[in-house]
Design an enzyme around this catalytic site. Structure first.
Site, mmCIF file in Angstrom:
data_model
loop_
_atom_site.group_PDB
_atom_site.id
_atom_site.type_symbol
_atom_site.label_atom_id
_atom_site.label_comp_id
_atom_site.label_asym_id
_atom_site.label_seq_id
_atom_site.Cartn_x
_atom_site.Cartn_y
_atom_site.Cartn_z
ATOM 1 N N GLY A 1 30.287 113.608 90.113
ATOM 2 C CA GLY A 1 30.150 115.056 90.087
ATOM 3 C C GLY A 1 28.855 115.484 90.740
ATOM 4 O O GLY A 1 27.934 114.686 90.926
ATOM 5 N N CYS A 2 28.783 116.755 91.085
ATOM 6 C CA CYS A 2 27.605 117.261 91.782
ATOM 7 C C CYS A 2 26.369 117.224 90.884
ATOM 8 O O CYS A 2 25.297 116.787 91.312
ATOM 9 C CB CYS A 2 27.846 118.664 92.306
ATOM 10 S SG CYS A 2 28.550 119.806 91.090
#
Lengths: 344, 344, 344, 344
Positions: free
Chosen positions: A143-144
């Protein structure tokens, strides 16, 4: 080499297309989308007018690698048959990030469709798992938020210099919320505004905890992670706070020097992690695959403060996916990712 | 009642003018400015065209109260003679906020011109010091960050439910940096960007610590305060993190309920502090004098998380200054401050 | 006096609520909404927490005036029964602006539900139609673009100094598109972007033409009107271009002086139109009911250039609606509208 | 091939560095700056950390081409000695754009230091002057506004289908104003704001007129050009308005088709001009060298409306400069400019 993008119509999908178009070793040969099937890519997304492809319903024909930019669950369903056909997959969704199927069910609200793959999948935080990624057929792209947060904390945890109570306060641009419409991405609501969201627990929390735990035997982070939405399109800056263990480093300025050296050593030679000595800004990563990491010490409280920043759609999604693909296929890790940040 | 604004030409100064113009009991009779002397106020600031005043060099004639919106040091110098003439003063600068002259010298780099006044001055966080403000001739209006941060943490500290290690992570719009030119306020540098600043220690830190210590005998906060600049004009949101003492509240949801009740009780009847049960946003305070406070508990880590937000130029500066003036002169505390927030 | 707002849940609706709450002569006693029925207004819109009302499904009980903030067609349907009950109405939708029912059908795609009311309704551009508004039971509040554009061109057309070929190039913030979700209001699409829209003809075009024609017998504007969306929330700036008739004013600087005098005379004494001599900015009208008009002459081409700006939700919607209501009920025209613009 | 950038420290300068770093045939070997001499480029501009150069005071040693990103006058002074040494120059300033030295003096307020060079210099609007650029030693790179405006109008003027009265209304991001500090680029002033500037005549006006005149013998444009500042960093969108000559094209939809065909033909094969049939947006050019041109006809008024957009720092400055250099040295015109736009 031939690559396909599944669900090109979201922001991560078009970013993959933008980057792959300039990759020296890979040809983007297919794109699929749930909406917009039959449309030319350049009609749906004018900035991609130079890419001569039509959006299709499904991956067909022969490709070497597939990037899935579908939302969770849909992604697992799309990707499993491709894996069975022997196609390597980089999955940008959350479907293969958590190792524990019960955690997946708890956070995503459905049973995982193929728990056995959770074992097989490699968590694609390139700098930490390079070796495993090389041999993998299925990479779960991080995920970012986890990308920036884990890179910020990994050197200190690995070195055993910090306590387990920690806070990660992240500030994100709005593109992380995707292209789907919602009041919380409506311009007049977001502009000139800032707020925290997912206060009860963001889905990236278990992912961060899982990876931080792997950094040091017995390390059990007690982490509060709070993401905030700020009025910009791209970029995440995470400020991480954790007390130094008593005596773990020298006191005062000497300790700060030790910490900086530790971080520089940890990331020495990394093409996409830059350890700096001044407070960084997201603008210096716009459109670029780097993560900037700034470790410092609040000498008044003996607290380690690490600030990291990156472009959520590049190092936080499409760029890191390509970095992982490069490893999986023995290409130079930086291929297709040489573009400098756009400033100002 | 007659009021004057010293240094009307900064953002806090023009905001004072905007608000005072609509005050039912006060007449703005004089404005001074270091630049722009001799200009009509409406020529220098077209949005104030309805106020028929010329910018003067100094306060002259009879006024009942003076608001000083000068920078530190300049403010003390301007304000001392006014006080000697018996004029009440609300000082928006930092010159009378710190009680300890050596702290002032340490953080502002010069000796304080009149340390005796530090004793006399009342720290104008209205909700906490209402009684003293009523009788005061010199109110030191709090900084924008301290206002939101102290209001967020005061109920928990007063109640003795939290430990002393704490983090305040604040996100501010750019108007807090004032109207003076600098690269860090240059549009192309700030837009689509976020960064932390004053990482070595922001001048609002000692102010926050001083006031938090006063809330409970023996409480010695070990505070890391990190401000961030985000691409908007007005608004500050502060996320405050501090562990709950073991057993201080019930575990689980019951403890969360206790915390909320504690906060609601603490601020019951306050016209300008609103305790809420959903994550707040700065937009809901735009142009308005309220501070929104959202207390919650991260049940996974037993950490109290309090998010507060306000408009840095209103409750964080000009609005609170008027709130204090109202108290100093026995006016209704809300007079001139009834305007709702501008949304969207 | 009692007022109700029909469809309070859009941006024009909440802006009406914000302004009416501070009106000295009017009490807001009822609000309706299509969504959110049964919710407290302050729960749906936290910035309105001070207004103690529940959102209802329909107007009931006795009110003196209703503001309709419904979209077209729905508004006519809601408003007709109210008019029949003798309630005065200010309609913010487009339903009663066009005098010609066939034009309405052409531009809005449906037959008008009650063409007879088109005659009766008064076009509520206050400065031009003050007399008729005073005696009216149904005021059609002008569109946001027409308000600024007509005020910019009216003095020159009335005076007969310009030709009939003209261009209005308008730049609008995004709130004009309302609170409904669409990709064209999605933050990541609008931010750092500008584009023209409704290139084939915006619905405000016939409204502008209709009103410009009424300004001078025989005047038939050949108008190109092009609106643009820019990355801000509130505000419209319109740049209007039209050639001066040969000899209509003196040549050179003297002609420019004549034009300015003509504009100043036309708007002399107007509380909400300000004629200025420097290029204006929307920020100077934020949250305020004024329209700033800047007439100038491009001496190289003998072209009149008039730039006007306003807050689309105030003078372009809710503020002008209240201005009209004030006239309809014999109240001071500025009542409830005294708030200065929020700057910066 | 070796290239140097004179005055790398402005926005056009760093953009040249960003683009040249990825140019396959050119090596950036030297950068100079008036401030920051002696600093490493990557310290002054962290996004350029991969470029291993120190900022020097002057161009020394052997280079094949120099890009000057100095302001006017300073640029001419710096460039003349380089030309005399036989180095080819692309000048990004305004110093060699106007052919008429008296015009230069009128608009820039000083006599031109070397009028003879005005003859020699080629106006580097690549698409229109490709042949001359190929053989030139001194290319005057066009201004950002003229590039978009001239490309928008050239096909229609060349074809002789439009009258001479015309309006160009441009909307620009703030980076066009450069990195120098001014209140009009101060974040809190620009954000949530729009205004027209240089109303009395912008310096790009004579440049546009000069080039439009060259498109057709006897064509004498009577042009009003009005630039506007909008709250974004990069991008210019220009809306151009000019009446079609009576009978120049068929009436109605057929005429629109003719106009579109004319534009498509004019720019057929151009790598960096894209003629489109839907209203374009600046975001589709972010960081990319293309200019998007959208011609349409307002059938109600028989007016040609052409909207063009580009990135002011790429096609409007650094990108076009490299496109010109490519021509001057016989390189493929697109070399180093293949990067797609960054969206969203």
């Amino acid at each position: 080499m031939k690559a396909a993008i599944v669900n090109v119509t979201g922001y991560a999908g078009v970013e993959l297309a933008r980057l792959l178009h300039r990759h020296p070793e890979v040809q983007l040969t297919q794109v699929t989308g749930r909406s917009a099937v039959g449309q030319r890519l350049g009609d749906a997304f004018p900035h991609l007018a130079d890419i001569d492809l039509v959006i299709e319903a499904e991956v067909s024909g022969s490709v070497d690698v597939v990037f899935s930019a579908l939302p969770q669950i849909a992604s697992a369903e799309a990707v499993i048959p491709l894996l069975e056909r022997g196609i390597k997959v980089v999955d940008i969704s959350a479907d293969f990030r958590l190792k524990d199927a019960s955690q997946y069910e708890q956070w995503y609200g459905v049973a995982h469709p193929r728990p056995s793959l959770l074992e097989e999948a490699v968590y694609g935080l390139t700098e930490l798992n390079r070796g495993e990624i090389r041999g993998s057929a299925l990479v779960a792209n991080p995920g970012c938020y986890p990308t920036g947060a884990i890179l910020a904390l990994a050197p200190a945890i690995r070195a055993g210099i910090v306590l387990e109570d920690m806070v990660i306060d992240s500030k994100s641009g709005v593109s992380g919320a995707g292209r789907g419409l919602s009041l919380s991405s409506h311009f007049s609501e977001v502009n000139e505004n800032v707020s925290a969201y997912s206060v009860e627990g963001h889905r990236h929390l278990p992912e961060i905890v899982q990876e931080l735990r792997r950094l040091r035997r017995g390390f059990e982070p007690r982490l509060t992670f709070l993401p905030h939405l700020i009025p910009m399109t791209r970029g995440i800056l995470s400020s991480c706070y954790v007390l130094l263990k008593d005596g773990a480093v020298a006191s005062g300025a000497a300790g700060l020097k030790e910490v900086r050296a530790l971080y520089r050593d940890f990331y020495r030679g990394e093409p996409f992690v830059r350890v700096v000595e001044e407070s960084p800004m997201t603008k210096h990563t716009l459109g670029n695959n780097s993560c900037i990491v700034f470790p410092t010490v609040d000498l008044r409280t003996n607290r380690l403060v690490v600030i990291s920043c990156l472009d959520n759609l590049v190092k936080g999604a499409a760029g890191q996916a390509i970095q992982n693909m490069n490893l999986m296929f023995g290409l130079p890790e930086t291929a297709g990712l040489e573009q400098l940040a756009l400033y100002p």
